[in-house]
Scaffold this active site. Sequence first.
Site, PDB file in Angstrom:
ATOM      1  N   ALA A 143      14.474  -0.788  -3.850  1.00 49.51           N
ATOM      2  CA  ALA A 143      15.527   0.237  -3.835  1.00 49.51           C
ATOM      3  C   ALA A 143      15.389   1.142  -2.616  1.00 49.51           C
ATOM      4  O   ALA A 143      14.273   1.469  -2.212  1.00 49.51           O
ATOM      5  CB  ALA A 143      15.471   1.073  -5.112  1.00 49.51           C
TER       6      ALA A 143
ATOM      7  N   GLY B 171      18.234  -1.271   1.537  1.00 44.05           N
ATOM      8  CA  GLY B 171      18.569  -1.323   2.953  1.00 44.05           C
ATOM      9  C   GLY B 171      17.720  -2.308   3.734  1.00 44.05           C
ATOM     10  O   GLY B 171      18.229  -3.033   4.605  1.00 44.05           O
TER      11      GLY B 171
ATOM     12  N   CYS C 122       6.982   6.002   3.899  1.00 44.66           N
ATOM     13  CA  CYS C 122       7.596   7.097   4.661  1.00 44.66           C
ATOM     14  C   CYS C 122       6.739   8.351   4.513  1.00 44.66           C
ATOM     15  O   CYS C 122       7.242   9.470   4.472  1.00 44.66           O
ATOM     16  CB  CYS C 122       9.041   7.347   4.238  1.00 44.66           C
ATOM     17  SG  CYS C 122       9.274   7.718   2.486  1.00 44.66           S
TER      18      CYS C 122
END
Length: 432
Positions: free
Chosen positions: A247, A250, A373
């Site tokens: 999820a 992308g 991230c």
Amino acid sequence: MQVRVLSAQVLDAVVHRGRSLKSELAATLPRLSDPRDRALLEAIAFTALRGRYRYAPALRGWLQKPPGTGDGPLMALLLAGCAQLDALQLPAHAALAATVEAARALGRPHQAGLVNALLRRAQREGFAPADPAAAWPDWLRGRIEAAWPAQAPEVFAASAQPAPLWLRVNRSRIARDEYRARLEAAGIASTTDPRLADALCLEVPVPVAALPGFDEGLVAVQDGSAQQAADALGAEPGARVLDACAAPGGKAAHLLERDPALELLALEVDPRRVPRIEENLRRSGVYEPGTTGRVQVRVADATMPALWWDGFTFDAILLDAPCSATGVVRRQPDILLHRREEDLAALVQVQARLLDAAWPLLRPGGVLLYATCSILPEENATQVDAFLARTADAVASPLPAAFGHPAGVGRQRLPGEDGMDGFFYARLQKSD
């Protein structure tokens, strides 16, 4: 006035009740029919949260007595007002009038005069400069300063600024230069980055509805750092690929746009997020929900392969692990309100379990890309070093400087560097 009311309600939920900005906006934006109102609401909410480290001290100094336990909506409305007068630079008269009227609509007519007085003072005096590091909780600020002592001030400053809009051009449908020409014809300026073959960067963001061919899947919104994951993985043509934590989809879409012949399995543990993956893949033209074929999307826990794995190994595995998201604070400013030190220890444990569970599913000679991230070493370089120490057949495959600073056997980009989000990559290969 309605936009200001809804802005205050969103900010109150996020700042005072621990709610997610993303979920609050998702529930609130559909209540506004005009896309310009929706854009204004988003701008107010993000600006107020990014600038809260400057606005809140000023408001506390101007108030004659500290706000009470029931004054959350009032303080949220004042934050919204400060954002309008400061960074957004809306016409002062209209912003003041609408925000004061919102106080009445929120059932606080007795405080409308106070709102008017405080915002007029903000208009006259402005807000004192402040160190963006003040927005970070002490425990997290200390970790950033310890991990990146030379770059920490830039990390804090970049995280307080809005991000540019990065686009990923769907190369299976249109060439990047051709799409860039379509943007230019629509009056939208963009730039390219030699490291990113499919990316265009818009320094002045626009609503996705203004992007030519967005609904047809010609282009998607994806930060440049996230786009580099496809390069770092380097899956061979026609490979069997696992996207273990897929999820919102992308990165899976990017891999398939580059090579529609991939056999790809996208997993997501949260069933509420699966429709978003399917929609992103469908819009890109690489997947049709409800069909059986080379691309599959499943609700499954990647740490428990016995419940979903078919026994056939993968050529490449993308493990974009859940993390502290400290590299994307500029996109998710509520992280600084909600992240707790105990969350980090739990995330590190989950990341280790994901690595250990995914590795046996990789064929000898195959590649696993571990990515986050985050900008915290315990989730990145230290995590990968520990995995290598306990995994005899795992070998680091070095990545070039285009992926950021050296960080253990991986690479780390910090927030705002090259206009991109903070991101970590480590490419690991299974020995034959």
